[in-house]
Design a protein around this motif. Structure first.
Motif, PDB file in Angstrom:
ATOM      1  N   ARG A  67      12.486  45.332  22.710  1.00  0.00           N
ATOM      2  CA  ARG A  67      13.348  45.554  21.541  1.00  0.00           C
ATOM      3  C   ARG A  67      13.405  44.299  20.664  1.00  0.00           C
ATOM      4  NH1 ARG A  67      15.194  49.780  19.079  1.00  0.00           N
ATOM      5  NH2 ARG A  67      17.033  48.627  18.430  1.00  0.00           N
TER       6      ARG A  67
ATOM      7  N   ARG B 297      25.969  45.562  19.203  1.00  0.00           N
ATOM      8  CA  ARG B 297      25.580  46.956  18.965  1.00  0.00           C
ATOM      9  C   ARG B 297      26.678  47.928  19.356  1.00  0.00           C
ATOM     10  NH1 ARG B 297      21.729  43.410  19.701  1.00  0.00           N
ATOM     11  NH2 ARG B 297      19.858  43.603  18.443  1.00  0.00           N
TER      12      ARG B 297
ATOM     13  N   PRO C 296      28.542  42.017  14.019  1.00  0.00           N
ATOM     14  CA  PRO C 296      27.741  40.932  14.601  1.00  0.00           C
ATOM     15  C   PRO C 296      28.511  40.187  15.690  1.00  0.00           C
ATOM     16  CG  PRO C 296      28.436  40.382  12.373  1.00  0.00           C
ATOM     17  CD  PRO C 296      28.822  41.799  12.601  1.00  0.00           C
TER      18      PRO C 296
ATOM     19  N   TYR D  74      30.536  37.513  17.469  1.00  0.00           N
ATOM     20  CA  TYR D  74      31.560  36.686  16.827  1.00  0.00           C
ATOM     21  C   TYR D  74      31.025  35.290  16.538  1.00  0.00           C
ATOM     22  CZ  TYR D  74      35.562  33.634  16.360  1.00  0.00           C
ATOM     23  OH  TYR D  74      36.418  32.681  15.918  1.00  0.00           O
TER      24      TYR D  74
ATOM     25  N   ARG E 164      28.731  47.105  10.709  1.00  0.00           N
ATOM     26  CA  ARG E 164      27.361  47.561  10.468  1.00  0.00           C
ATOM     27  C   ARG E 164      27.332  49.050  10.138  1.00  0.00           C
ATOM     28  NH1 ARG E 164      23.525  44.529  14.904  1.00  0.00           N
ATOM     29  NH2 ARG E 164      23.916  42.465  14.117  1.00  0.00           N
TER      30      ARG E 164
ATOM     31  N   ASP F  75      17.058  47.010  14.533  1.00  0.00           N
ATOM     32  CA  ASP F  75      18.268  46.181  14.414  1.00  0.00           C
ATOM     33  C   ASP F  75      18.388  45.601  13.020  1.00  0.00           C
ATOM     34  OD1 ASP F  75      18.712  46.684  17.043  1.00  0.00           O
ATOM     35  OD2 ASP F  75      17.608  44.911  17.710  1.00  0.00           O
ATOM     36  N   ARG F  76      19.644  45.547  12.541  1.00  0.00           N
ATOM     37  CA  ARG F  76      19.878  44.923  11.228  1.00  0.00           C
ATOM     38  C   ARG F  76      20.165  43.445  11.391  1.00  0.00           C
ATOM     39  NH1 ARG F  76      24.331  48.707   8.612  1.00  0.00           N
ATOM     40  NH2 ARG F  76      23.770  50.580   9.724  1.00  0.00           N
ATOM     41  N   ALA F  77      19.906  42.724  10.324  1.00  0.00           N
ATOM     42  CA  ALA F  77      20.187  41.283  10.365  1.00  0.00           C
ATOM     43  C   ALA F  77      21.697  41.072  10.463  1.00  0.00           C
ATOM     44  CB  ALA F  77      19.655  40.634   9.102  1.00  0.00           C
ATOM     45  N   PRO F  78      22.132  40.063  11.226  1.00  0.00           N
ATOM     46  CA  PRO F  78      23.574  39.834  11.350  1.00  0.00           C
ATOM     47  C   PRO F  78      24.200  39.441  10.018  1.00  0.00           C
ATOM     48  CG  PRO F  78      22.322  38.081  12.407  1.00  0.00           C
ATOM     49  CD  PRO F  78      21.345  39.137  12.015  1.00  0.00           C
ATOM     50  N   ALA F  79      25.441  39.905   9.812  1.00  0.00           N
ATOM     51  CA  ALA F  79      26.142  39.584   8.568  1.00  0.00           C
ATOM     52  C   ALA F  79      26.648  38.140   8.623  1.00  0.00           C
ATOM     53  CB  ALA F  79      27.318  40.534   8.382  1.00  0.00           C
TER      54      ALA F  79
ATOM     55  N   SER G  51      36.253  31.615  10.392  1.00  0.00           N
ATOM     56  CA  SER G  51      35.631  31.767  11.707  1.00  0.00           C
ATOM     57  C   SER G  51      34.708  30.585  12.001  1.00  0.00           C
ATOM     58  CB  SER G  51      34.879  33.093  11.796  1.00  0.00           C
ATOM     59  OG  SER G  51      33.724  33.046  11.020  1.00  0.00           O
TER      60      SER G  51
END
Lengths: 456, 85
Positions: free
Chosen positions: A225, A365, A370, A372, A456, B46-50, B56
């Motif tokens: 993956r 997921r 995302p 943290y 997401r 999978d999408r790119a992380p935001a 934070s």
């Protein structure tokens, strides 16, 4: 690439539950390990505090690492990828949540009873009969949920990860029952040498037939993956799976080469320990060839980074394990800290790393947001890596000092001061791992809840 | 008398493994091996992380400092051990 309506928008409650369980008990387990390591430096530290003496702390540490941290971490990932690989929903999230709750109740009962001194006194099988039965019950519940998911699958071909996880749950349920002699509730043991054979049949298999297949299952899912590359060879992966089932079940007696166990049984255990190179290399060649030329993609994904490092540790621990089964080598390495080093590479370096990798891979997921903090996850990665490599180096040296001293007829009380400094190093490394575990739990909870990241 | 337990376990294990293996053989589990290689990829990519927020990031740095403090404690123990060991 297709988005399957049957797998989309699943709540992943079971996966979440197992991920939190793993992160939480990692903190407790590493604290117990740190406390035990500190007591080895300063034996009077917990003097007159019965429930904190080393003899009680050590089994709590071992059982929590095994059943509290690594197994739930790997199962958390499995409950995420099972529905995706089988293109269906998990059979019952309600059953999964009940299983997670019962699993945690079992762990609390194990800690309380062991701290109170209720033990069956057999290494890795210390828990008393009622808790043994709870362990069997949770494995049965996990099996029902997984096998029913397999039954209702829409993908006809079972990917190798599914084979590994199903086998791990069935074999562990059976091996645990047999190894804990559950038909003898009062003692949980046979008598004499037969008990030693049975105990080490269980003691080695609880790692080899639980952690190894669960970890292999996660690696076979996460690496393709993360690399966005098909598995190098599914045929080779199945060859590795079936050879593991055939070979691993016989090797426990290599823990008993110094005792009057039948010679034929020792020979089988040594031959099969060396033959473990077949399933191990089948797995590693497959994973490494899948990742060939795509190490950048692995580095970019913190979950895959943990998992890939775990496979490298698997190489080392397996080669070491095959070597340690040879009687000439074992004359030096057995009954000392060498074995403790080996155990830490296997459980923390291999299975623990892959459990953390699976956890960090699935967390964003299942949270739909995302991770943290990638920084905290990276920090934990380095702390665990430095910790486990440090443990291995320090304890291997201490083990060699002990092994050679005893071969030379040196008395124990003259050797202990020589290895004292290595115990201090171990406690320092344990502190690092404990701190990273606390930060890891924070990262897990913040990823699942109170996550400011964009959905997401 | 422990042999019956061991022998029963071996027999049950062998029979179960054989049944599962034969089921897999008959069910075509060893046929579509090329397609099986791609099974993990048959899913949405999978999408790119935001990007994370400023708060934070600050929180992460604070936790990082806490972690470094822990590391320094570890280092202090090592130095103490080397000096007094």
């Amino acid at each position: 690439m297709t988005t399957d309506a049957h797998t989309a928008d699943q709540p992943y409650l079971t996966a979440k539950g197992f991920c939190i369980t793993s992160g939480l008990w990692l903190v407790v387990a590493t604290f117990m390990g740190l406390l035990g390591a500190t007591e080895l430096i300063a034996p009077d530290l917990t003097e007159n505090i019965g429930w904190l003496v080393f003899g009680r702390i050590r089994p709590i540490h071992v059982n929590l690492v095994l059943f509290g941290f690594v197994t739930p971490g790997l199962l958390g990932a499995a409950f995420y990828y099972f529905p995706r690989l089988l293109r269906t929903r998990i059979y019952s999230d309600k059953l999964g949540v009940v299983t997670v709750l019962l699993w945690n109740l079992t762990l609390v009962a194990a800690v309380v009873s062991l701290a109170a001194g209720h033990t069956q006194g057999r290494e890795y099988a210390e828990m008393i009969w009622p808790i043994d039965m709870l362990v069997v019950a949770v494995f049965v519940l996990v099996f029902i949920n997984l096998i029913m998911t397999v039954r209702q699958r829409r993908e006809p071909v079972l990917y190798v990860s599914v084979w590994y996880v199903c086998a791990a749950v069935v074999l562990t349920g059976a091996t645990f029952s047999l190894g804990n002699v559950i038909w003898q509730p009062t003692s949980g043991a046979l008598v004499g040498i037969p008990d030693a054979i049975l105990l080490w049949f269980y003691g080695h298999n609880v790692f080899g037939l639980l952690l190894t297949p669960l970890a292999a299952g996660v690696a076979y899912y996460v690496i393709p993956r993360a690399c966005q590359s098909p598995l190098y060879s599914h045929t080779l992966s199945l060859l590795g799976f079936w050879s593991l089932i055939v070979v691993y079940t016989h090797i426990g007696t290599h823990h008993l080469l110094q005792v009057p166990v039948p010679t034929w049984l020792k020979v089988i255990s040594i031959v099969d320990s060396v033959a473990m190179v077949i399933p191990v290399m089948a797995f590693l060649i497959n994973i490494w060839y899948t990742a060939r030329g795509r190490l950048g993609a692995i580095h970019a994904d913190i979950g895959a980074k943990f998992v890939f490092t775990g496979t490298i540790m698997y190489f080392f621990v397996s080669i070491q394990g095959s070597m340690m089964a040879l009687p000439q080598v074992q004359r030096v390495t057995h009954f000392n800290n060498w074995v403790v080093a080996h155990a830490h590479v296997g459980v923390l370096g291999f299975a623990g790393m892959i459990a953390l990798g699976g956890l960090y891979y699935v967390l964003p997921r299942i949270a739909g947001k995302p991770l943290y903090s990638r920084f905290l996850a990276d920090f934990q990665y380095w702390m665990v890596l430095i910790g486990v490599v440090g443990f291995t180096s320090v304890l291997t040296i201490a083990g060699l000092v002990q092994g050679h001293a005893w071969l030379n007829g040196e008395t124990v009380y003259r050797v202990i001061p020589q290895i004292h400094v290595y115990y201090v190093y171990r406690a320092a490394l344990g502190l690092m791992i404990f701190i990273s575990a606390v930060l890891g739990l924070y990262n897990i909870l913040r990823t699942l809840y109170f996550n400011p990241g964009e959905a997401r | 008398m422990y042999f019956p337990y061991f022998a029963s376990y071996i027999l049950i294990g062998f029979v179960l493994s054989l049944i599962v293996f034969l089921w897999a053989l008959k069910n075509g589990q060893f046929r579509e091996q090329q397609r099986a290689r791609f099974l993990p990829l048959e899913d949405e990519p999978d999408r790119a992380p935001a990007p994370t927020t400023r708060i934070s990031r600050l929180e992460t740095w604070a936790l990082g400092l806490l972690a470094v403090a822990g590391l320094l404690a570890s280092a202090a123990i090592l130095v103490y051990a080397l000096i007094n060991g």
